[in-house]
Design a protein around this motif. Sequence first.
Motif, PDB file in Angstrom:
ATOM      1  N   ASP A  98     -75.675 115.898  44.519  1.00 35.62           N
ATOM      2  CA  ASP A  98     -75.932 116.406  45.864  1.00 35.62           C
ATOM      3  C   ASP A  98     -75.594 115.352  46.927  1.00 35.62           C
ATOM      4  O   ASP A  98     -74.897 115.639  47.898  1.00 35.62           O
ATOM      5  CB  ASP A  98     -77.419 116.777  45.934  1.00 35.62           C
ATOM      6  N   ALA A  99     -76.073 114.139  46.729  1.00 37.77           N
ATOM      7  CA  ALA A  99     -75.928 113.101  47.758  1.00 37.77           C
ATOM      8  C   ALA A  99     -74.587 112.393  47.691  1.00 37.77           C
ATOM      9  O   ALA A  99     -74.010 112.054  48.724  1.00 37.77           O
ATOM     10  CB  ALA A  99     -77.046 112.069  47.631  1.00 37.77           C
ATOM     11  N   ALA A 100     -74.083 112.167  46.462  1.00 37.60           N
ATOM     12  CA  ALA A 100     -72.895 111.310  46.334  1.00 37.60           C
ATOM     13  C   ALA A 100     -71.594 112.092  46.268  1.00 37.60           C
ATOM     14  O   ALA A 100     -70.560 111.615  46.718  1.00 37.60           O
ATOM     15  CB  ALA A 100     -73.025 110.428  45.096  1.00 37.60           C
ATOM     16  N   ALA A 101     -71.644 113.326  45.725  1.00 42.04           N
ATOM     17  CA  ALA A 101     -70.396 114.094  45.607  1.00 42.04           C
ATOM     18  C   ALA A 101     -70.244 115.035  46.794  1.00 42.04           C
ATOM     19  O   ALA A 101     -69.656 114.686  47.807  1.00 42.04           O
ATOM     20  CB  ALA A 101     -70.376 114.858  44.288  1.00 42.04           C
ATOM     21  N   ILE A 102     -70.844 116.207  46.683  1.00 41.01           N
ATOM     22  CA  ILE A 102     -70.633 117.243  47.710  1.00 41.01           C
ATOM     23  C   ILE A 102     -71.181 116.810  49.074  1.00 41.01           C
ATOM     24  O   ILE A 102     -70.662 117.193  50.112  1.00 41.01           O
ATOM     25  CB  ILE A 102     -71.239 118.598  47.235  1.00 41.01           C
ATOM     26  N   LEU A 122     -82.596 110.744  43.835  1.00 37.63           N
ATOM     27  CA  LEU A 122     -83.131 110.704  42.479  1.00 37.63           C
ATOM     28  C   LEU A 122     -81.940 110.848  41.536  1.00 37.63           C
ATOM     29  O   LEU A 122     -81.405 111.937  41.336  1.00 37.63           O
ATOM     30  CB  LEU A 122     -84.165 111.815  42.311  1.00 37.63           C
ATOM     31  N   ASN A 123     -81.519 109.704  41.023  1.00 40.62           N
ATOM     32  CA  ASN A 123     -80.269 109.619  40.276  1.00 40.62           C
ATOM     33  C   ASN A 123     -80.528 109.738  38.774  1.00 40.62           C
ATOM     34  O   ASN A 123     -81.001 108.796  38.143  1.00 40.62           O
ATOM     35  CB  ASN A 123     -79.595 108.278  40.616  1.00 40.62           C
ATOM     36  N   ASN A 124     -80.216 110.926  38.242  1.00 42.70           N
ATOM     37  CA  ASN A 124     -80.404 111.110  36.791  1.00 42.70           C
ATOM     38  C   ASN A 124     -79.059 111.128  36.071  1.00 42.70           C
ATOM     39  O   ASN A 124     -78.940 111.623  34.962  1.00 42.70           O
ATOM     40  CB  ASN A 124     -81.225 112.374  36.502  1.00 42.70           C
ATOM     41  N   SER A 125     -78.033 110.616  36.725  1.00 43.81           N
ATOM     42  CA  SER A 125     -76.714 110.375  36.119  1.00 43.81           C
ATOM     43  C   SER A 125     -75.914 111.613  35.755  1.00 43.81           C
ATOM     44  O   SER A 125     -74.877 111.510  35.095  1.00 43.81           O
ATOM     45  CB  SER A 125     -76.819 109.497  34.855  1.00 43.81           C
ATOM     46  N   GLN A 133     -73.117 118.305  33.744  1.00 41.23           N
ATOM     47  CA  GLN A 133     -71.754 117.873  34.058  1.00 41.23           C
ATOM     48  C   GLN A 133     -71.800 116.445  34.618  1.00 41.23           C
ATOM     49  O   GLN A 133     -72.844 115.981  35.068  1.00 41.23           O
ATOM     50  CB  GLN A 133     -71.118 118.808  35.096  1.00 41.23           C
ATOM     51  N   TYR A 134     -70.656 115.747  34.607  1.00 41.15           N
ATOM     52  CA  TYR A 134     -70.685 114.368  35.108  1.00 41.15           C
ATOM     53  C   TYR A 134     -70.687 114.357  36.633  1.00 41.15           C
ATOM     54  O   TYR A 134     -70.111 115.226  37.268  1.00 41.15           O
ATOM     55  CB  TYR A 134     -69.545 113.521  34.528  1.00 41.15           C
ATOM     56  N   SER A 135     -71.330 113.343  37.194  1.00 46.61           N
ATOM     57  CA  SER A 135     -71.424 113.184  38.649  1.00 46.61           C
ATOM     58  C   SER A 135     -70.745 111.868  39.021  1.00 46.61           C
ATOM     59  O   SER A 135     -70.346 111.102  38.139  1.00 46.61           O
ATOM     60  CB  SER A 135     -72.898 113.161  39.071  1.00 46.61           C
ATOM     61  N   PRO A 136     -70.643 111.587  40.321  1.00 51.58           N
ATOM     62  CA  PRO A 136     -70.043 110.296  40.715  1.00 51.58           C
ATOM     63  C   PRO A 136     -70.857 109.101  40.229  1.00 51.58           C
ATOM     64  O   PRO A 136     -70.381 107.974  40.248  1.00 51.58           O
ATOM     65  CB  PRO A 136     -70.049 110.352  42.245  1.00 51.58           C
ATOM     66  N   VAL A 143     -70.930 110.581  28.017  1.00 46.63           N
ATOM     67  CA  VAL A 143     -70.543 111.961  27.711  1.00 46.63           C
ATOM     68  C   VAL A 143     -71.301 112.923  28.613  1.00 46.63           C
ATOM     69  O   VAL A 143     -72.472 112.726  28.907  1.00 46.63           O
ATOM     70  CB  VAL A 143     -70.829 112.267  26.217  1.00 46.63           C
ATOM     71  N   ALA A 144     -70.600 113.944  29.067  1.00 50.27           N
ATOM     72  CA  ALA A 144     -71.205 115.015  29.861  1.00 50.27           C
ATOM     73  C   ALA A 144     -70.508 116.303  29.479  1.00 50.27           C
ATOM     74  O   ALA A 144     -69.477 116.267  28.787  1.00 50.27           O
ATOM     75  CB  ALA A 144     -71.021 114.721  31.354  1.00 50.27           C
ATOM     76  N   THR A 145     -71.053 117.443  29.914  1.00 46.13           N
ATOM     77  CA  THR A 145     -70.431 118.712  29.489  1.00 46.13           C
ATOM     78  C   THR A 145     -69.009 118.835  30.010  1.00 46.13           C
ATOM     79  O   THR A 145     -68.168 119.477  29.391  1.00 46.13           O
ATOM     80  CB  THR A 145     -71.264 119.930  29.954  1.00 46.13           C
ATOM     81  N   THR A 146     -68.723 118.215  31.151  1.00 49.43           N
ATOM     82  CA  THR A 146     -67.349 118.232  31.659  1.00 49.43           C
ATOM     83  C   THR A 146     -66.628 116.916  31.363  1.00 49.43           C
ATOM     84  O   THR A 146     -65.545 116.669  31.891  1.00 49.43           O
ATOM     85  CB  THR A 146     -67.329 118.505  33.177  1.00 49.43           C
TER      86      THR A 146
END
Lengths: 274, 378, 192
Positions: A98-102, A122-125, A133-136, A143-146
């Motif tokens: 929410d904060a770092a990507a979009i 609240l950074n849960n990676s 899915q992976y975030s920034p 590993v992440a679903t994407t």
Amino acid sequence: MPEAFLEKYLRLENLPTIWCAGCGLGTDMRSIVKAFDTLELDPDMTVLVSGIGCSSRMPAYVDVNTVHTTHGRAIAFATGIKLANHDLTVVVVSGDGDAAAIGGNHLIHACRRNINITLVVLNNSNYGMTSGQYSPLTPQGSVATTAPYGNVEQSWDLCDLARASGATYVARSTTFHYELITKLVTKGIEHKGFSFIEVITQCPTYFGRFNLAGSPTDMLKYQKTHSIRIERSDGTEEAITIGELYKREAREYCDHYDELIVRAKELKAEMSED
Amino acid sequence: MGDARVQLLQGNEACAEGALAAGCRFYGGYPITPSSEIAEIMAFRLPQEGGKFVQMEDEIGSIASIIGASMAGVKAFTATSGPGYSLMMENIGYACVTEIPIVIVNVMRCGPSTGQPTATGQGDLMQARWGTHSDHPAITLAAASGQEMYDLTAKAFNLSEKFRMPVTMLSDAVVGHIRERVVLHSPDEIGIVQRKLADESADEYVPMDVDDSHIPALANLGSKHHPYYTGLVHSGKGFFTSKPEEVEYFIRRLSLKVEKHKDELIDVEELGTDDCEVCLVSFGVSGRAAINIAQRMRDAGKKVGHLRLKTVWPFPDEVIKSIAAKCHTFVVPEMNLGQLKLEVERAACGEAKVIGVNNISGSMITTHEIYDVVKEFV
Amino acid sequence: MRYEIRLSGMGGQGLLLAGIIVAEAAMAQGKNVVQTASYGPESRGGASRSEVIISEKAIDYPAVIEADYLLAMTQEATDKFFHEVKPHGIALLDSTWVKEIPAGNVESTYYFPLTETAIEKFEKAIFANIIGLGIICESSKIVEPDYLIAALLDRVPKRYKEMNQVAFETGIELFTNGKIPKGVAGQAVETV
């Protein structure tokens, strides 16, 4: 019976939360409202704003004035709220996606404006709400679903970004250090200007499971053993630096705008005399 | 020089002054041609009135900031053009669902995408109705002159406050930029509407309690009632619900706010629609040429009428139906490829022929273009 | 009757202001008016234009179709707009900048050094537009001079009010006294 501060600041009737067993967000929420209690914030004049994601469900459980906005936009909404009514204490909770990507652009510019808002990321990676899915902020290689073969993208130090963008209070904690969260959020709200606080938190359901991080307890232990207080750090450790990372005094946006209003009114009066 | 309330104003200036007269005290925006003058004037004028202006990092931020300001109890608006309007769409839906009053002015340009930024067009008519996803209500006004830029902007605020929803005012590069005579009506003359607020002296406030109006009372941020606003479907105290009957009721109610008050919302200008054989239907700036044709042909004894929609959404189905029962042809001049025509066809239900006159050149549609079509049917 | 005025030249010649003054004067006289200006990079030093439409009736088409009056203060503007003047229309060309009058059938083409006159009399080229307004006022008779003066004084800063009024009256006098020569279409003028 819950503790008095929880009675005061939580909508107990809305519990239990939607968060998974072992998720760090419940602990984080407790630490945040404990900060509200420490400051004796008036719930009628406190606004908690969020975007979209697991952490962004928090306003439904917190008994203050609350806004659950659209994905990534919480800080932009909060900017309007704070500027419209400076008397409100405005706190934003956001996730890493929410904060770092979009919402990255709004984050940068809220830091730059140095508006008196406290942001707790609240950074849960990963993106928990949409199933991992992976975030920034997902570490490279995780590993992440994407990112089924491991995340090829560089991760980000959001505290560095906030500082470089003009935030005047920057701090980090982990969920394990729950009392530190309270201390930092308290200081962040007290600080006049844009306060940025990152909390490294565990998502055992997705990030933990995909990356063989073990049980929620194991993940908390990891937070404990892989963190170092800024006071004890020489900056070379491979560890999560926690504590107050940066602080400076600078003119706050709403105050600055109020001065502008005075000048504009004076100028108008002068012009009408002409 | 004469009456200070009568001024030569640019359409965009009139819009800004209309907003201020309606009580607007917050503007969040992002520069975009041909609407930028509105932001510039608000940046200058708002602080004089104790209001706030913020130039956000993009149009998504702009609309988010005005929704936030309105939640905090301050009347707020933004102005933009097509590309910015597109970016705002998600949060327009959010304002519909959270039922927050805001005003968006779209000074339309020519064409899709970046299009022709300094040229005129009317291509965002359907976007104003259906731009944000899923079923939602829409109120949209359309200004044809500097005077209407003032009057309809003020009206947009009143409607947004009353119906607790976003209201769009459509304008275009021509009306936005030309200077014309504008009478600056006072707030008393406009009749300022304020949102219905939650009773702060009451012990309880149930956000989703509504009367026959289908419009609930609103608790501004800073309330003892601790409102919870969410874009999720909600019920009762305002929290998420997935109960099918509550979901259905909520989504239907949002649209009912407009449906139930259609008579009050519909605002049209009519010329000779009682006896016409051919009826021109227009909105916004195209109406200027259309009414001229209708008047000239009437003066020549031809049975031509003109209907101009000042409210385009909700659409005046009943008005079209009643004219369709009398006339044999509708001619719809517009600066797009036939968006208004589709609606006229739908409402006319085959009772009358519907012919489009479409100019998408970036120049204003002319009386000649319209006349050449109308004369074929008289 | 619909009367279309096009004021054209380059950025910095005060054409937008002149257009607004004409529009405000006509409005004060009870006419319907629409005033427009060219936008975009043009207004920053390049070609510039401002248009005024004056009518007893509501103005349906808010742009010049075929000008009744053209003021052109550059050669470029002259070349671009001279052929869009009605045959019975009027063109006023600033001979300081316009050295060649295009071929055409505009009945009345006035050809006068507005800018040089402004510099001579007021030591400032910026008054050329106001001298021009005086000539337009007198040659077109579309707006009463009193209304134009009132609109002018309302729009200019206090310390320049008097000079502006003198500039405007200079334009009127020049025209009344027959000091504004007619140019011949298609004539090239030798540069001094």
